[in-house]
Design a protein around this motif. Structure first.
Motif, PDB file in Angstrom:
ATOM      1  N   PHE A 108      -4.191  -9.140 -25.979  1.00 48.09           N
ATOM      2  CA  PHE A 108      -4.791  -8.430 -27.034  1.00 48.09           C
ATOM      3  C   PHE A 108      -5.887  -9.514 -27.792  1.00 48.09           C
ATOM      4  CE2 PHE A 108      -1.062  -6.316 -26.377  1.00 48.09           C
ATOM      5  CZ  PHE A 108      -1.370  -4.856 -26.729  1.00 48.09           C
ATOM      6  N   ASP A 109      -6.926  -9.138 -28.204  1.00 51.77           N
ATOM      7  CA  ASP A 109      -7.673 -10.248 -28.718  1.00 51.77           C
ATOM      8  C   ASP A 109      -7.395 -10.461 -30.230  1.00 51.77           C
ATOM      9  OD1 ASP A 109      -8.903  -7.957 -30.172  1.00 51.77           O
ATOM     10  OD2 ASP A 109     -10.558  -7.668 -28.674  1.00 51.77           O
ATOM     11  N   ARG A 110      -7.917 -11.298 -30.624  1.00 58.30           N
ATOM     12  CA  ARG A 110      -7.545 -11.547 -32.337  1.00 58.30           C
ATOM     13  C   ARG A 110      -8.031 -10.229 -33.165  1.00 58.30           C
ATOM     14  NH1 ARG A 110     -10.575 -16.815 -32.512  1.00 58.30           N
ATOM     15  NH2 ARG A 110     -11.829 -15.646 -33.829  1.00 58.30           N
ATOM     16  N   GLU A 111      -9.106  -9.447 -32.866  1.00 59.04           N
ATOM     17  CA  GLU A 111      -9.421  -8.583 -33.704  1.00 59.04           C
ATOM     18  C   GLU A 111      -8.455  -7.173 -33.907  1.00 59.04           C
ATOM     19  OE1 GLU A 111     -11.539 -10.231 -31.915  1.00 59.04           O
ATOM     20  OE2 GLU A 111     -12.535 -11.111 -33.495  1.00 59.04           O
ATOM     21  N   THR A 112      -7.994  -7.120 -32.501  1.00 59.17           N
ATOM     22  CA  THR A 112      -7.034  -6.028 -32.169  1.00 59.17           C
ATOM     23  C   THR A 112      -5.585  -6.350 -33.008  1.00 59.17           C
ATOM     24  OG1 THR A 112      -7.963  -5.460 -30.241  1.00 59.17           O
ATOM     25  CG2 THR A 112      -5.760  -4.587 -30.621  1.00 59.17           C
ATOM     26  N   ILE A 113      -5.220  -7.680 -32.712  1.00 60.57           N
ATOM     27  CA  ILE A 113      -3.896  -7.788 -33.521  1.00 60.57           C
ATOM     28  C   ILE A 113      -3.907  -7.912 -34.954  1.00 60.57           C
ATOM     29  CG2 ILE A 113      -2.301  -9.761 -33.925  1.00 60.57           C
ATOM     30  CD1 ILE A 113      -3.107 -10.815 -30.862  1.00 60.57           C
ATOM     31  N   TYR A 114      -5.253  -8.295 -35.477  1.00 60.31           N
ATOM     32  CA  TYR A 114      -5.579  -8.211 -36.815  1.00 60.31           C
ATOM     33  C   TYR A 114      -5.227  -6.630 -37.359  1.00 60.31           C
ATOM     34  CZ  TYR A 114      -7.529  -9.205 -41.335  1.00 60.31           C
ATOM     35  OH  TYR A 114      -7.706  -9.177 -42.800  1.00 60.31           O
ATOM     36  N   GLU A 115      -6.197  -6.075 -36.669  1.00 60.95           N
ATOM     37  CA  GLU A 115      -6.151  -4.631 -37.067  1.00 60.95           C
ATOM     38  C   GLU A 115      -4.960  -3.959 -37.045  1.00 60.95           C
ATOM     39  OE1 GLU A 115      -9.083  -2.691 -34.679  1.00 60.95           O
ATOM     40  OE2 GLU A 115     -10.803  -3.572 -35.715  1.00 60.95           O
ATOM     41  N   LYS A 116      -4.083  -4.246 -36.019  1.00 62.24           N
ATOM     42  CA  LYS A 116      -2.668  -3.480 -35.930  1.00 62.24           C
ATOM     43  C   LYS A 116      -1.716  -3.986 -37.192  1.00 62.24           C
ATOM     44  CE  LYS A 116      -2.885  -1.482 -32.123  1.00 62.24           C
ATOM     45  NZ  LYS A 116      -2.611  -0.049 -31.961  1.00 62.24           N
ATOM     46  N   LEU A 117      -1.775  -5.260 -37.443  1.00 61.98           N
ATOM     47  CA  LEU A 117      -0.963  -5.982 -38.467  1.00 61.98           C
ATOM     48  C   LEU A 117      -1.420  -5.787 -40.066  1.00 61.98           C
ATOM     49  CD1 LEU A 117       0.384  -9.032 -36.405  1.00 61.98           C
ATOM     50  CD2 LEU A 117       1.202  -6.618 -36.734  1.00 61.98           C
ATOM     51  N   TRP A 118      -2.691  -6.038 -40.137  1.00 62.82           N
ATOM     52  CA  TRP A 118      -3.314  -5.629 -41.513  1.00 62.82           C
ATOM     53  C   TRP A 118      -3.910  -4.655 -41.710  1.00 62.82           C
ATOM     54  CZ3 TRP A 118      -2.574 -10.566 -39.063  1.00 62.82           C
ATOM     55  CH2 TRP A 118      -2.176 -11.583 -39.613  1.00 62.82           C
ATOM     56  N   GLY A 124      -9.726  -9.950 -44.937  1.00 66.40           N
ATOM     57  CA  GLY A 124      -9.834 -11.425 -44.616  1.00 66.40           C
ATOM     58  C   GLY A 124     -10.426 -11.344 -43.238  1.00 66.40           C
ATOM     59  N   ASP A 125     -10.059 -12.341 -42.350  1.00 67.53           N
ATOM     60  CA  ASP A 125     -10.858 -12.460 -41.244  1.00 67.53           C
ATOM     61  C   ASP A 125      -9.466 -12.511 -39.896  1.00 67.53           C
ATOM     62  OD1 ASP A 125     -12.085 -13.901 -38.865  1.00 67.53           O
ATOM     63  OD2 ASP A 125     -13.815 -14.330 -40.329  1.00 67.53           O
ATOM     64  N   SER A 126     -10.037 -12.131 -38.918  1.00 67.97           N
ATOM     65  CA  SER A 126      -9.038 -12.505 -37.773  1.00 67.97           C
ATOM     66  C   SER A 126      -8.673 -13.711 -37.186  1.00 67.97           C
ATOM     67  CB  SER A 126      -9.621 -11.393 -36.692  1.00 67.97           C
ATOM     68  OG  SER A 126     -11.049 -12.193 -36.013  1.00 67.97           O
ATOM     69  N   ILE A 127      -9.605 -14.682 -37.923  1.00 73.98           N
ATOM     70  CA  ILE A 127      -9.072 -16.132 -37.379  1.00 73.98           C
ATOM     71  C   ILE A 127      -7.905 -16.464 -37.925  1.00 73.98           C
ATOM     72  CG2 ILE A 127     -10.059 -17.198 -39.632  1.00 73.98           C
ATOM     73  CD1 ILE A 127     -10.452 -18.585 -35.937  1.00 73.98           C
ATOM     74  N   VAL A 128      -7.356 -15.708 -39.153  1.00 80.97           N
ATOM     75  CA  VAL A 128      -5.936 -15.745 -39.632  1.00 80.97           C
ATOM     76  C   VAL A 128      -4.742 -15.715 -38.511  1.00 80.97           C
ATOM     77  CG1 VAL A 128      -5.341 -13.704 -40.279  1.00 80.97           C
ATOM     78  CG2 VAL A 128      -4.379 -15.342 -41.579  1.00 80.97           C
ATOM     79  N   VAL A 129      -5.276 -14.851 -37.516  1.00 77.52           N
ATOM     80  CA  VAL A 129      -4.414 -14.571 -36.079  1.00 77.52           C
ATOM     81  C   VAL A 129      -4.312 -15.753 -35.495  1.00 77.52           C
ATOM     82  CG1 VAL A 129      -3.803 -13.219 -33.943  1.00 77.52           C
ATOM     83  CG2 VAL A 129      -4.671 -12.004 -36.261  1.00 77.52           C
ATOM     84  N   LYS A 130      -4.992 -16.585 -35.516  1.00 74.78           N
ATOM     85  CA  LYS A 130      -5.187 -17.821 -34.506  1.00 74.78           C
ATOM     86  C   LYS A 130      -4.269 -18.844 -35.391  1.00 74.78           C
ATOM     87  CE  LYS A 130      -8.235 -21.471 -32.662  1.00 74.78           C
ATOM     88  NZ  LYS A 130      -9.606 -22.077 -32.576  1.00 74.78           N
ATOM     89  N   GLU A 131      -4.362 -19.067 -36.698  1.00 79.25           N
ATOM     90  CA  GLU A 131      -3.449 -19.739 -37.253  1.00 79.25           C
ATOM     91  C   GLU A 131      -2.062 -19.532 -37.423  1.00 79.25           C
ATOM     92  OE1 GLU A 131      -2.615 -23.144 -39.803  1.00 79.25           O
ATOM     93  OE2 GLU A 131      -4.212 -22.619 -38.526  1.00 79.25           O
TER      94      GLU A 131
END
Length: 161
Positions: A108-118, A124-131
């Motif tokens: 899963f790319d960061r954007e997909t993970i971000y959309e699924k959880l947030w 915010g920004d999907s960079i938070v997933v990386k952190e």
């Protein structure tokens, strides 16, 4: 091994004097787990209920827990153990662990993970997933050298199988 809470789905039984095959089929087709005709013996009813609860326990354990070597994820109680040690994760960290581990091997790319959880409208920004993944890896590294969350360069992240 820590004690885990158990939740059971109670069975739906038809206890009836209707004995035709059509009645039995109708009862089971509308969602009944079992169909018992009168007169019935109480011991038999209790044995059927016990059998159903055993099946639910086996099914629930498989669906609500994930075991990977010494790592145990309990999705119901939202806890993660390594051996007997409980690990502490924030809500979003646990949600990332849940999402990736329940889809082990899928990337899963960061954007997909971000959309699924947030959500799609998350502020915010999907960079938070990386952190968050960095924090998860740091917490796991205290207990093990295994990299449970793998980076697929240029694509995203996946839970190691």
């Amino acid at each position: 091994m820590p004690a885990y809470p158990r939740a059971y789905i109670l069975p739906d039984y038809f206890l009836t004097a209707r004995v035709t095959e059509r009645d039995v089929i109708r009862g089971l087709s509308v969602g009944g787990d079992d169909y018992i005709t009168k007169p019935f013996r109480m011991d038999e009813l209790l044995a059927r209920i016990s059998a159903h609860l055993r099946r639910e326990e086996r099914k629930g354990t498989a669906e609500n827990l994930r075991f990977d070597e010494e790592l145990i994820i309990d999705y119901n109680s939202r806890t993660v153990f390594y051996g007997k040690e409980q690990m502490n994760f924030s809500n979003k960290e646990f949600e990332i662990i849940r999402f990736l581990s329940q889809n082990a091997g899928m990337v899963f790319d960061r954007e997909t993970i971000y959309e699924k959880l947030w959500g799609y409208h998350g502020e915010g920004d999907s960079i938070v997933v990386k952190e968050h993944i960095r924090k998860i890896r740091n917490k796991l590294s205290v207990y093990t050298d295994k990299n449970y969350i793998e980076t697929v360069w240029g694509v995203g992240y996946k839970w190691a199988k």
